[in-house]
Scaffold this motif. Sequence first.
Motif, PDB file in Angstrom:
ATOM      1  N   ILE A   1      38.832  43.511  49.631  1.00  0.00           N
ATOM      2  CA  ILE A   1      40.121  43.234  48.999  1.00  0.00           C
ATOM      3  C   ILE A   1      39.963  43.115  47.488  1.00  0.00           C
ATOM      4  O   ILE A   1      40.781  43.623  46.710  1.00  0.00           O
ATOM      5  CB  ILE A   1      40.754  41.972  49.604  1.00  0.00           C
ATOM      6  N   ARG A   2      38.899  42.449  47.043  1.00  0.00           N
ATOM      7  CA  ARG A   2      38.684  42.301  45.598  1.00  0.00           C
ATOM      8  C   ARG A   2      38.429  43.649  44.940  1.00  0.00           C
ATOM      9  O   ARG A   2      38.907  43.910  43.823  1.00  0.00           O
ATOM     10  CB  ARG A   2      37.497  41.360  45.366  1.00  0.00           C
TER      11      ARG A   2
ATOM     12  N   GLY B   1      44.205  47.450  39.635  1.00  0.00           N
ATOM     13  CA  GLY B   1      44.664  46.601  38.533  1.00  0.00           C
ATOM     14  C   GLY B   1      45.885  45.789  38.920  1.00  0.00           C
ATOM     15  O   GLY B   1      46.789  45.559  38.118  1.00  0.00           O
ATOM     16  N   LEU B   2      45.907  45.311  40.165  1.00  0.00           N
ATOM     17  CA  LEU B   2      47.097  44.689  40.741  1.00  0.00           C
ATOM     18  C   LEU B   2      47.066  43.173  40.567  1.00  0.00           C
ATOM     19  O   LEU B   2      46.117  42.507  41.000  1.00  0.00           O
ATOM     20  CB  LEU B   2      47.176  45.042  42.230  1.00  0.00           C
ATOM     21  N   THR B   3      48.091  42.625  39.957  1.00  0.00           N
ATOM     22  CA  THR B   3      48.221  41.179  39.827  1.00  0.00           C
ATOM     23  C   THR B   3      48.278  40.563  41.215  1.00  0.00           C
ATOM     24  O   THR B   3      49.100  40.942  42.044  1.00  0.00           O
ATOM     25  CB  THR B   3      49.498  40.818  39.056  1.00  0.00           C
ATOM     26  N   THR B   4      47.392  39.599  41.479  1.00  0.00           N
ATOM     27  CA  THR B   4      47.264  39.048  42.826  1.00  0.00           C
ATOM     28  C   THR B   4      47.223  37.528  42.775  1.00  0.00           C
ATOM     29  O   THR B   4      46.513  36.941  41.954  1.00  0.00           O
ATOM     30  CB  THR B   4      45.988  39.574  43.505  1.00  0.00           C
TER      31      THR B   4
ATOM     32  N   ARG C   1      48.724  39.769  33.730  1.00  0.00           N
ATOM     33  CA  ARG C   1      48.832  41.063  34.401  1.00  0.00           C
ATOM     34  C   ARG C   1      47.438  41.543  34.822  1.00  0.00           C
ATOM     35  O   ARG C   1      46.505  41.575  34.034  1.00  0.00           O
ATOM     36  CB  ARG C   1      49.492  42.078  33.472  1.00  0.00           C
ATOM     37  N   GLY C   2      47.310  41.902  36.093  1.00  0.00           N
ATOM     38  CA  GLY C   2      46.060  42.451  36.600  1.00  0.00           C
ATOM     39  C   GLY C   2      45.033  41.421  37.019  1.00  0.00           C
ATOM     40  O   GLY C   2      43.963  41.792  37.509  1.00  0.00           O
ATOM     41  N   GLU C   3      45.311  40.136  36.885  1.00  0.00           N
ATOM     42  CA  GLU C   3      44.305  39.131  37.237  1.00  0.00           C
ATOM     43  C   GLU C   3      44.425  38.704  38.702  1.00  0.00           C
ATOM     44  O   GLU C   3      45.459  38.869  39.342  1.00  0.00           O
ATOM     45  CB  GLU C   3      44.379  37.919  36.317  1.00  0.00           C
ATOM     46  N   PHE C   4      43.345  38.165  39.199  1.00  0.00           N
ATOM     47  CA  PHE C   4      43.299  37.593  40.546  1.00  0.00           C
ATOM     48  C   PHE C   4      43.284  36.083  40.368  1.00  0.00           C
ATOM     49  O   PHE C   4      42.266  35.494  39.996  1.00  0.00           O
ATOM     50  CB  PHE C   4      42.037  38.066  41.269  1.00  0.00           C
TER      51      PHE C   4
ATOM     52  N   MET D   1      36.078  34.955  44.582  1.00  0.00           N
ATOM     53  CA  MET D   1      37.039  36.039  44.399  1.00  0.00           C
ATOM     54  C   MET D   1      37.842  35.987  43.110  1.00  0.00           C
ATOM     55  O   MET D   1      38.386  36.997  42.688  1.00  0.00           O
ATOM     56  CB  MET D   1      38.019  36.046  45.587  1.00  0.00           C
ATOM     57  N   SER D   2      37.938  34.854  42.460  1.00  0.00           N
ATOM     58  CA  SER D   2      38.984  34.640  41.458  1.00  0.00           C
ATOM     59  C   SER D   2      38.560  34.983  40.031  1.00  0.00           C
ATOM     60  O   SER D   2      37.408  34.799  39.643  1.00  0.00           O
ATOM     61  CB  SER D   2      39.425  33.176  41.482  1.00  0.00           C
ATOM     62  N   ASP D   3      39.529  35.442  39.257  1.00  0.00           N
ATOM     63  CA  ASP D   3      39.391  35.466  37.798  1.00  0.00           C
ATOM     64  C   ASP D   3      39.642  34.061  37.255  1.00  0.00           C
ATOM     65  O   ASP D   3      38.912  33.585  36.395  1.00  0.00           O
ATOM     66  CB  ASP D   3      40.385  36.442  37.167  1.00  0.00           C
TER      67      ASP D   3
END
Length: 382
Positions: free
Chosen positions: A195-196, A203-206, A47-50, A219-221
Amino acid sequence: MKVVHSDPAAQPGLSHPQADTAVSLEGVVKKYHDQTVLHEVSLKIKRGEFLTLLGPSGCGKTTLLNLIAGFAEADSGEIFIEGQPVTSDPPHKRQIGIVFQNYALFPHMTVERNIGYGLRMRGVPKDEVAQRVKEAMAMVKLTGLGHRKPRELSGGQQQRVALARALIIQPKVLLLDEPFSALDKSLRGSMQVEIREIQRRLGLTTVFVTHDQGEALAMSDRIAVMSAGVIRQIASPADLYRSPQDPFVASFLGDVNILPAHYHGKAAHEIQLRLGSGYLSLPQARLVDASHEGERLDVYVRPEHILLESLHAGSVLSGTVIHHVFQGDHINTYLDVDVPRTARQVVTVRSAGLGAMQHWPVGSVAGLALLDEGISVFSSRK
């Protein structure tokens, strides 16, 4: 092939998704006619990760995104969103926001009408739609452009409209399908940052699909590297780059030199490889596969983890400089090296500044020092 995970939360196969998991895929298979394009993919997105799905064209990443969105139906396996099974649900019941590669804006509608479309389809009152459209336009920096048509906007502005339309419905998950592919390089960079920043603030799951390694790293987690319908490895950008657990991952993510070597043995926590005219000692953790005496191995080393040095008796490798390429903040130096081979072996060395060009002119011979942190060793592919 099994999936390699960097943390316990990513482990597949749990029958009940964990509380911090926004999207879960368990053993998902997708076929088109007689071709399997996804092979029992299991994946948990926190939840909340990119999370980025990264891979070459045809690897299955867009198909995986379409399965999450509901635009395609899995042949087997289960998909959960926020702990609820959605495998058989149509797209409009999944509360998914999506930005397509071509933005898919309605050309006959104004910016305001495009952005508010999803709310109108859900029967939201007119006054609330107007207020939320105003807020969404401010979030993506489109204030004052509400009465324009898509054809009157730049590529970056059209992308902002598509993003606002996806965000305004307050989705559980945001899906981005190669949204930067139509933008020039400078605009891509600024939109990545915007966007990031929005994603973090909400806190939007993307879930982001791209074949561009630089975008994924920036960009990524976490990144899920895909090829041939399977996930090869899932980890943070730094872990993937520094410690790839799969030859495909090592070669696909960034530049890499592949040098032939042979396993010579181990002592304590180190392994010894026969490489070139000498021997190379490395931490045992750098050898991903089990190996035996004399077995052929491939040494993967990043260009920035090779140093040019004066040739001396202890040099494991040496090479003749054949070319320099100036890249602004660094120099790429290409050397013909003396590893045993049936064909020419050219190694790339990346150095900061201009020193390499000045100290090692074309035709000079240099020693090569390999830094442990940039090395991964796998069983040979040949």
